[in-house]
Design a protein around this motif. Structure first.
Motif, PDB file in Angstrom:
ATOM      1  N   ALA A 354      33.588  31.807  33.546  1.00 30.77           N
ATOM      2  CA  ALA A 354      33.633  33.264  33.604  1.00 30.77           C
ATOM      3  C   ALA A 354      35.013  33.771  33.999  1.00 30.77           C
ATOM      4  CB  ALA A 354      32.591  33.776  34.593  1.00 30.77           C
ATOM      5  N   ASP A 355      35.934  32.898  34.371  1.00 34.84           N
ATOM      6  CA  ASP A 355      37.287  33.343  34.729  1.00 34.84           C
ATOM      7  C   ASP A 355      38.371  32.469  34.130  1.00 34.84           C
ATOM      8  OD1 ASP A 355      36.847  31.067  36.216  1.00 34.84           O
ATOM      9  OD2 ASP A 355      37.916  31.789  37.981  1.00 34.84           O
ATOM     10  N   ALA A 356      38.040  31.677  33.111  1.00 35.26           N
ATOM     11  CA  ALA A 356      39.040  30.784  32.524  1.00 35.26           C
ATOM     12  C   ALA A 356      38.810  30.656  31.022  1.00 35.26           C
ATOM     13  CB  ALA A 356      38.992  29.403  33.181  1.00 35.26           C
ATOM     14  N   GLY A 364      51.016  25.363  18.688  1.00 42.46           N
ATOM     15  CA  GLY A 364      49.876  24.487  18.465  1.00 42.46           C
ATOM     16  C   GLY A 364      49.324  23.883  19.737  1.00 42.46           C
ATOM     17  N   GLU A 365      50.035  24.057  20.840  1.00 43.31           N
ATOM     18  CA  GLU A 365      49.594  23.524  22.127  1.00 43.31           C
ATOM     19  C   GLU A 365      48.436  24.353  22.675  1.00 43.31           C
ATOM     20  OE1 GLU A 365      51.326  23.054  26.700  1.00 43.31           O
ATOM     21  OE2 GLU A 365      52.590  23.826  25.079  1.00 43.31           O
ATOM     22  N   HIS A 366      47.494  23.662  23.330  1.00 39.12           N
ATOM     23  CA  HIS A 366      46.381  24.334  23.975  1.00 39.12           C
ATOM     24  C   HIS A 366      46.686  24.482  25.471  1.00 39.12           C
ATOM     25  CE1 HIS A 366      44.427  23.308  20.216  1.00 39.12           C
ATOM     26  NE2 HIS A 366      43.382  24.049  20.553  1.00 39.12           N
ATOM     27  N   LYS A 367      46.385  25.650  26.015  1.00 40.57           N
ATOM     28  CA  LYS A 367      46.714  25.930  27.408  1.00 40.57           C
ATOM     29  C   LYS A 367      45.526  26.634  28.069  1.00 40.57           C
ATOM     30  CE  LYS A 367      50.453  27.992  30.173  1.00 40.57           C
ATOM     31  NZ  LYS A 367      51.015  26.712  30.634  1.00 40.57           N
ATOM     32  N   THR A 368      45.189  26.202  29.276  1.00 46.16           N
ATOM     33  CA  THR A 368      44.102  26.838  30.026  1.00 46.16           C
ATOM     34  C   THR A 368      44.671  27.979  30.861  1.00 46.16           C
ATOM     35  OG1 THR A 368      42.860  24.768  30.155  1.00 46.16           O
ATOM     36  CG2 THR A 368      42.264  26.493  31.715  1.00 46.16           C
ATOM     37  N   ILE A 369      44.078  29.152  30.729  1.00 49.54           N
ATOM     38  CA  ILE A 369      44.520  30.347  31.440  1.00 49.54           C
ATOM     39  C   ILE A 369      43.376  30.823  32.333  1.00 49.54           C
ATOM     40  CG2 ILE A 369      45.303  32.731  31.228  1.00 49.54           C
ATOM     41  CD1 ILE A 369      47.364  30.754  30.240  1.00 49.54           C
ATOM     42  N   HIS A 370      43.662  31.042  33.615  1.00 49.94           N
ATOM     43  CA  HIS A 370      42.686  31.608  34.539  1.00 49.94           C
ATOM     44  C   HIS A 370      42.980  33.096  34.726  1.00 49.94           C
ATOM     45  CE1 HIS A 370      42.163  27.340  35.414  1.00 49.94           C
ATOM     46  NE2 HIS A 370      41.003  27.647  35.961  1.00 49.94           N
ATOM     47  N   LEU A 371      41.959  33.911  34.740  1.00 53.00           N
ATOM     48  CA  LEU A 371      42.134  35.339  34.949  1.00 53.00           C
ATOM     49  C   LEU A 371      42.522  35.591  36.403  1.00 53.00           C
ATOM     50  CD1 LEU A 371      39.111  36.740  32.920  1.00 53.00           C
ATOM     51  CD2 LEU A 371      41.459  36.375  32.169  1.00 53.00           C
ATOM     52  N   SER A 372      43.573  36.355  36.605  1.00 52.59           N
ATOM     53  CA  SER A 372      44.130  36.561  37.942  1.00 52.59           C
ATOM     54  C   SER A 372      43.193  37.368  38.824  1.00 52.59           C
ATOM     55  CB  SER A 372      45.470  37.302  37.849  1.00 52.59           C
ATOM     56  OG  SER A 372      46.383  36.583  37.073  1.00 52.59           O
ATOM     57  N   SER A 373      43.102  36.953  40.072  1.00 54.70           N
ATOM     58  CA  SER A 373      42.535  37.748  41.180  1.00 54.70           C
ATOM     59  C   SER A 373      41.061  38.066  41.061  1.00 54.70           C
ATOM     60  CB  SER A 373      43.320  39.060  41.353  1.00 54.70           C
ATOM     61  OG  SER A 373      44.677  38.795  41.628  1.00 54.70           O
ATOM     62  N   ARG A 440      47.071  25.732  38.329  1.00 57.55           N
ATOM     63  CA  ARG A 440      46.421  26.752  37.513  1.00 57.55           C
ATOM     64  C   ARG A 440      47.415  27.839  37.121  1.00 57.55           C
ATOM     65  NH1 ARG A 440      40.538  28.100  40.243  1.00 57.55           N
ATOM     66  NH2 ARG A 440      39.638  26.018  40.087  1.00 57.55           N
ATOM     67  N   THR A 441      47.396  28.191  35.859  1.00 60.94           N
ATOM     68  CA  THR A 441      48.182  29.325  35.380  1.00 60.94           C
ATOM     69  C   THR A 441      47.282  30.548  35.395  1.00 60.94           C
ATOM     70  OG1 THR A 441      49.517  27.895  33.963  1.00 60.94           O
ATOM     71  CG2 THR A 441      49.505  30.248  33.463  1.00 60.94           C
ATOM     72  N   CYS A 442      47.597  31.508  36.261  1.00 58.42           N
ATOM     73  CA  CYS A 442      46.776  32.712  36.424  1.00 58.42           C
ATOM     74  C   CYS A 442      47.490  33.887  35.755  1.00 58.42           C
ATOM     75  CB  CYS A 442      46.527  33.000  37.897  1.00 58.42           C
ATOM     76  SG  CYS A 442      45.661  31.648  38.749  1.00 58.42           S
ATOM     77  N   ALA A 443      46.766  34.633  34.948  1.00 60.90           N
ATOM     78  CA  ALA A 443      47.410  35.659  34.144  1.00 60.90           C
ATOM     79  C   ALA A 443      46.479  36.837  33.920  1.00 60.90           C
ATOM     80  CB  ALA A 443      47.843  35.069  32.792  1.00 60.90           C
ATOM     81  N   ASN A 451      42.081  45.370  29.778  1.00 61.13           N
ATOM     82  CA  ASN A 451      42.236  44.252  30.700  1.00 61.13           C
ATOM     83  C   ASN A 451      40.879  43.564  30.829  1.00 61.13           C
ATOM     84  OD1 ASN A 451      42.532  42.508  32.857  1.00 61.13           O
ATOM     85  ND2 ASN A 451      43.736  43.935  34.088  1.00 61.13           N
ATOM     86  N   ILE A 452      40.797  42.317  30.386  1.00 66.46           N
ATOM     87  CA  ILE A 452      39.526  41.604  30.350  1.00 66.46           C
ATOM     88  C   ILE A 452      38.968  41.397  31.757  1.00 66.46           C
ATOM     89  CG2 ILE A 452      38.458  39.399  29.778  1.00 66.46           C
ATOM     90  CD1 ILE A 452      38.932  41.255  27.410  1.00 66.46           C
ATOM     91  N   ALA A 453      39.827  41.088  32.715  1.00 63.97           N
ATOM     92  CA  ALA A 453      39.359  40.894  34.092  1.00 63.97           C
ATOM     93  C   ALA A 453      38.773  42.189  34.634  1.00 63.97           C
ATOM     94  CB  ALA A 453      40.515  40.420  34.977  1.00 63.97           C
ATOM     95  N   GLU A 454      39.420  43.302  34.360  1.00 58.63           N
ATOM     96  CA  GLU A 454      38.918  44.597  34.820  1.00 58.63           C
ATOM     97  C   GLU A 454      37.568  44.911  34.180  1.00 58.63           C
ATOM     98  OE1 GLU A 454      40.305  49.309  34.858  1.00 58.63           O
ATOM     99  OE2 GLU A 454      41.712  47.724  34.267  1.00 58.63           O
ATOM    100  N   ALA A 455      37.426  44.572  32.894  1.00 52.81           N
ATOM    101  CA  ALA A 455      36.152  44.801  32.212  1.00 52.81           C
ATOM    102  C   ALA A 455      35.039  43.964  32.831  1.00 52.81           C
ATOM    103  CB  ALA A 455      36.303  44.483  30.725  1.00 52.81           C
ATOM    104  N   LEU A 456      35.335  42.709  33.171  1.00 49.01           N
ATOM    105  CA  LEU A 456      34.345  41.851  33.827  1.00 49.01           C
ATOM    106  C   LEU A 456      33.895  42.437  35.155  1.00 49.01           C
ATOM    107  CD1 LEU A 456      35.507  38.142  33.375  1.00 49.01           C
ATOM    108  CD2 LEU A 456      33.273  39.063  32.817  1.00 49.01           C
ATOM    109  N   VAL A 457      34.874  42.881  35.944  1.00 48.51           N
ATOM    110  CA  VAL A 457      34.561  43.443  37.268  1.00 48.51           C
ATOM    111  C   VAL A 457      33.739  44.720  37.131  1.00 48.51           C
ATOM    112  CG1 VAL A 457      35.570  44.443  39.353  1.00 48.51           C
ATOM    113  CG2 VAL A 457      36.565  42.383  38.363  1.00 48.51           C
ATOM    114  N   SER A 458      34.109  45.569  36.194  1.00 45.56           N
ATOM    115  CA  SER A 458      33.405  46.837  36.031  1.00 45.56           C
ATOM    116  C   SER A 458      31.969  46.629  35.573  1.00 45.56           C
ATOM    117  CB  SER A 458      34.147  47.728  35.042  1.00 45.56           C
ATOM    118  OG  SER A 458      34.129  47.160  33.744  1.00 45.56           O
ATOM    119  N   LYS A 459      31.693  45.499  34.892  1.00 45.55           N
ATOM    120  CA  LYS A 459      30.340  45.190  34.461  1.00 45.55           C
ATOM    121  C   LYS A 459      29.530  44.491  35.545  1.00 45.55           C
ATOM    122  CE  LYS A 459      30.480  46.543  30.096  1.00 45.55           C
ATOM    123  NZ  LYS A 459      29.555  47.543  29.551  1.00 45.55           N
ATOM    124  N   GLY A 460      30.153  44.233  36.678  1.00 42.21           N
ATOM    125  CA  GLY A 460      29.450  43.551  37.755  1.00 42.21           C
ATOM    126  C   GLY A 460      29.308  42.064  37.530  1.00 42.21           C
TER     127      GLY A 460
END
Length: 906
Positions: A354-356, A364-373, A440-443, A451-460
């Protein structure tokens, strides 16, 4: 102090030497001011100047705390008006002054003039003219023209009935000063965040002031919302220790606000502390403090800041970039990243949690990104069902819903990624036994400006992480996240809905489910996981269940697997096939046609995504071959056509393909003779299924040398008991019942007290406590010497299924060959291990044939032509045992062609 100021003031060559310059910092009363010099490398020194020959009324004074005999004293008539007259005239302005007298107590009396010399306005004369001060007439000297002029001005004020000389004396001019507010919260709320006129009476530090609210004369302490400046820490002995830049921050606020007319917006009152914003015609002091590096943003009070939290963040960011004052040693979280690594566009390939997410870069490289904060849903308390396998995605409430929200929004789409910080890797030691986490790369991830993180938070579906005050590793849109988490922004939380449990279909349930899926034709599904190029886990949304799905009609290269006999090496292009399937279907919505099911409960069928048949796509990309089972399918011709095209391109699986002449094919089918190459082995372990483990005698000396060296090293440096954390599949050393250490591999972990280990050099297994395990020294790893125990089973033999009969056979073998040297020849391969014949070292008698002749086992008839001579010899031995009615044949031939349920066949 006076000498320090004298060093800074400038002498006017046209005036007397005692004429000095300064800036009025504060007006203490109608007849006293504090003058400071010019700042040079820090807050300047200051001195108090009392106006000579005049006296103004005393201002109100509050009783001293802790001294009950003192009382509050009110303003004397016209005292506040005199102070205000003088404040508005001179505060913050440049003046010149002379010191005419200095008392033994250090008080200085003199004349103060507006401007750079004594030609400016005489402050004392102005006060007397307005009737706001009286002249000290005692000790008048006739030769003092200034004192005589003051007396004349006072007489004129009396005649004009100004100020103090009005009828009645002006008692009505005394302020009703209010030092305390009974209910600060209600008082702040009653103002409705509207600007209130005020005068700053005192500056405690850079962000805390004492203000006089007008026109009701409330004296309140206000802390600036959203920021914190360096302070003066009060020690136990009552002294104060300044933090770095605390004095500079205080002077910055003092020089701009002290005794200035301002407007204050009182914004909140948590814990009886009044938070507010001070507005001055020249700017907002809160933003100025941040911009000049005298303060940092604080989250707890920024939430009530009414002027726009983004302005404060921008001001703080500006100070950080310039590295001024408190940020002089600041290093940005992404300082070591190139610009192309800080901001980039990438395609979302997988939603890990839910946060990555996993994104594919242009390279072509694959990278794991974690949603910040943000923090995804977490399980409150411990998992109550200890017997059930815990699946975080499905068992933590709303973790699956959060993942689905991200999947539907992002999967397969391009997003903008802005790296906010890199969270350093943590080890288990640092986190007190908690599993280690990699770097972890947080972005901040946005799509279409959202902002996807903001949308997640606003949806509870996620919560915002609260940080320490000095932790700058946070989202660049942290305030928006906090605002989205506020209940007023999220009236319809997803967390209020009822969850639907998601089950994983086991074999029995899958059998019941099969007819339904077969009748349904094409069913909707979501690919949850890709095990290999042709094996996937699917989520069926309508049925809310998980199934394992195998692609029909193809033969896909197998990846590496951990088998009982060791790690199975991956087939060529197995990894490429897995990557191809992942990129095409992972977490995508697909359609499946179920045809059948295997013994393990895995469904077999066809998978379609956007009109593409995955089986055909794998074959077309030379990552799979057509399997003969596809002949019954309607997709058979399409598969053959795709395979032929791939063969012609000679790519990947078909890179070395060449059509061989028929003559060569005929040569391969010629019969070959049995090859007997017996080698000496040492049998170390025999299982209940009549398999056995053996060591090659040739490498026996190497094993003995390795064990001797390893035990010597262990004796010199014994392992610390309990320091080893077992993990399934890891190699280690284990203490056997004889007290010696042996090389082993961990096969299963039930609990720390029950760890299943396999001794790789001897073939036996044991259940131990983790305290009897330790890390395998690198010098004695399997790279130095491969595992010496190899598993075999007897060729041409069928073990009885009857438990007693099987036990008799095993006991006979154990008695004859365990811990002895024998001769071994591999006859043919098997699914689990090679099938071999074994001979006694001295007599050269066949051990397996002996078991047959004793009537302890039956013959497994093989069809290979080159083995028929051996099979015939074994069958003759079996007939001899049947005739003599030995052991399993004691009641005659019990087998029947139609009696398969007994487990035997001719």
């Amino acid at each position: 102090m006076a000498s320090a100021v004298a060093a800074q003031v400038q002498s006017n060559p046209a005036s007397a030497p005692q004429l000095q310059r300064g800036i009025v910092k504060m007006v203490l009363s109608g007849c006293a001011v504090i003058v400071r010099g010019q700042p040079r490398g820090g807050p300047p020194p200051e001195r108090q100047i009392n106006l000579s020959n005049i006296r103004a009324g005393a201002l109100a004074r509050r009783a001293v705390q802790g001294q009950p005999d003192t009382k509050d004293t009110p303003d004397e008539p016209w005292a506040f008006q005199a102070r205000e007259f003088l404040r508005k005239k001179v505060i913050g302005k440049e003046v010149c002054f002379t010191v005419e007298n200095k008392t033994p107590q250090g008080r200085e009396y003199g004349m103060v003039y507006l401007g750079k010399d004594n030609s400016g306005e005489n402050i004392a004369e102005s006060l007397v003219t307005e009737g706001l001060a009286t002249v000290r007439r005692e000790g008048i000297r006739g030769n003092n023209p200034e004192q005589a002029r003051l007396c004349d001005l006072e007489d004129q004020a009396k005649a004009a009935k100004k100020g103090l000389w009005t009828e009645g004396g002006g008692a009505h001019t005394v302020r009703d000063l209010k030092y305390t507010i009974e209910n600060p919260r209600n008082f702040v709320d009653s103002l409705h965040q509207k600007p209130v006129n005020a005068i700053i009476e005192h500056v405690r530090d850079g962000c805390i002031v004492r203000a006089l609210l007008l026109p009701d004369y409330y004296l309140v302490t206000v802390m600036l919302s959203g920021i914190k400046c360096p302070t003066f820490k009060r020690e136990a002995d009552g002294s104060e220790t300044p933090e770095p830049f605390s004095a500079e921050a205080k002077f910055f606020t003092e020089s701009r606000l002290l005794q200035r007319d301002v407007q204050i917006i009182l914004e909140s009152c948590p814990n009886q502390v009044i938070l507010g914003t001070i507005l001055h015609p020249n700017g907002n002091i809160t933003e100025l403090l941040l911009k000049e590096g005298f303060a940092r943003c604080v989250d707890w009070s920024m939430a009530v800041y009414t002027q726009g939290a983004e302005k404060l963040r921008a001001a703080e960011r500006s100070a950080k970039e310039r590295k001024v004052r408190i940020w002089k040693d600041y290093v940005a979280p992404t300082a070591n990243l190139d610009q192309k690594d800080r901001q980039f566009v990438a395609k979302v390939m997988q939603v890990v949690n839910a946060d990555a997410i996993v994104v594919k870069l242009n390279s072509g490289e694959h990278k794991t990104i974690h949603l910040s904060s943000i923090r995804p849903p977490r399980l409150e308390g411990e998992n109550k069902d200890k017997d059930k396998r815990f699946r975080p995605l499905y068992d933590i409430p709303y973790m699956f819903e959060a993942r689905e929200f991200l999947r539907k929004k992002l999967i397969g789409k391009k997003v903008n990624v802005t790296v906010d910080y890199i969270r350093a890797a943590t080890s288990a030691m640092e986190t007190g036994g908690v599993p280690a986490f990699p770097e972890r790369t947080c972005a901040t991830v946005t799509i279409g400006g959202i902002n996807i993180a903001e949308a997640l938070v606003s949806k509870g579906l996620a919560t915002v992480i609260r940080y320490r005050q000095d932790d700058d590793q946070r989202s660049s849109h942290y305030d928006e996240l906090l605002a989205a988490e506020c209940p007023c922004y999220t009236p319809n939380l997803t967390c209020q809905t009822k969850r639907v449990p998601i089950s994983l279909l086991k074999t029995q349930k899958a059998k019941q489910f099969l007819p339904f899926l077969q009748r349904a034709g094409r069913s909707e599904a979501v690919v949850e996981y890709v095990f290999s190029g042709s094996r996937l886990k699917l989520y069926m949304p309508k049925e809310t269940c998980l199934i394992t799905f195998l692609l029909a009609g193809i033969e896909c290269p197998r990846g590496s697997r951990n088998m009982p006999s060791g790690m199975q090496v991956a087939e060529p292009y197995s990894e490429e096939a897995t990557i191809f399937t992942k990129e095409l279907v992972l977490q995508r919505e697909v359609e499946v046609e179920v045809e059948s099911m295997d013994k393990a409960g895995n469904f077999i069928g066809w998978l379609h995504i956007e009109g593409v048949n995955l089986s055909v796509a794998l074959v077309d990309n030379a990552l799979s071959k057509v399997h003969f089972t596809a002949e019954r399918s309607s997709y058979y011709k399409t598969l053959l056509s795709a395979e032929e095209t791939a063969r012609q391109r000679k790519e990947k699986l078909w890179a070395n393909y060449e059509e061989k002449p028929k003559e060569e094919v005929a040569q391969l089918t010629e019969e070959k003779e049995r090859v007997a190459k017996y080698r000496a082995v040492y049998v170390t372990e025999i299982t209940d299924g009549l398999h056995f483990f053996a060591q090659d005698v040739e490498t026996g000396t190497k094993l003995e040398s390795l064990m001797e060296s390893m035990r010597g090293e262990i004796a010199a440096q014994p392992p610390v008991e309990g320091s080893f954390t077992p993990r399934r599949g890891d190699f280690c050393i284990a203490k056997f019942g004889d007290g010696e250490w042996y090389r082993a591999r961990i096969e299963k972990i039930e609990s720390p007290a029950k760890v299943h280990v396999y001794y790789i050099d001897y073939g036996n297994r044991e259940i131990l406590s983790s305290t009897r395990l330790a890390a395998l020294p690198p010098a004695f790893s399997t790279r130095t010497l491969l595992p010496q125990a190899t598993e075999y089973t007897f060729a041409f033999i069928q073990v009885p299924q009857d438990e007693d009969a099987r036990t008799d056979a095993v006991d006979s073998v154990v008695r004859d060959i365990q811990n002895t040297q024998c001769l071994l020849n591999v006859e043919y391969s098997g699914i689990v291990c090679p099938h071999v014949t074994l001979q006694f070292a001295d007599s050269k008698d066949d051990v397996g044939l002996g078991l047959v002749k004793e009537g302890l086992v039956m013959v497994d008839v093989r069809k290979e032509k080159h083995l028929q001579k051996m099979v015939t010899e074994y069958l003759n031995g079996q007939e001899s045992a049947k005739s003599a009615r030995l052991n399993i044949w004691r009641y005659g031939d019990f087998r029947d062609d139609d009696a398969d349920e007994f487990g035997y066949r001719r």
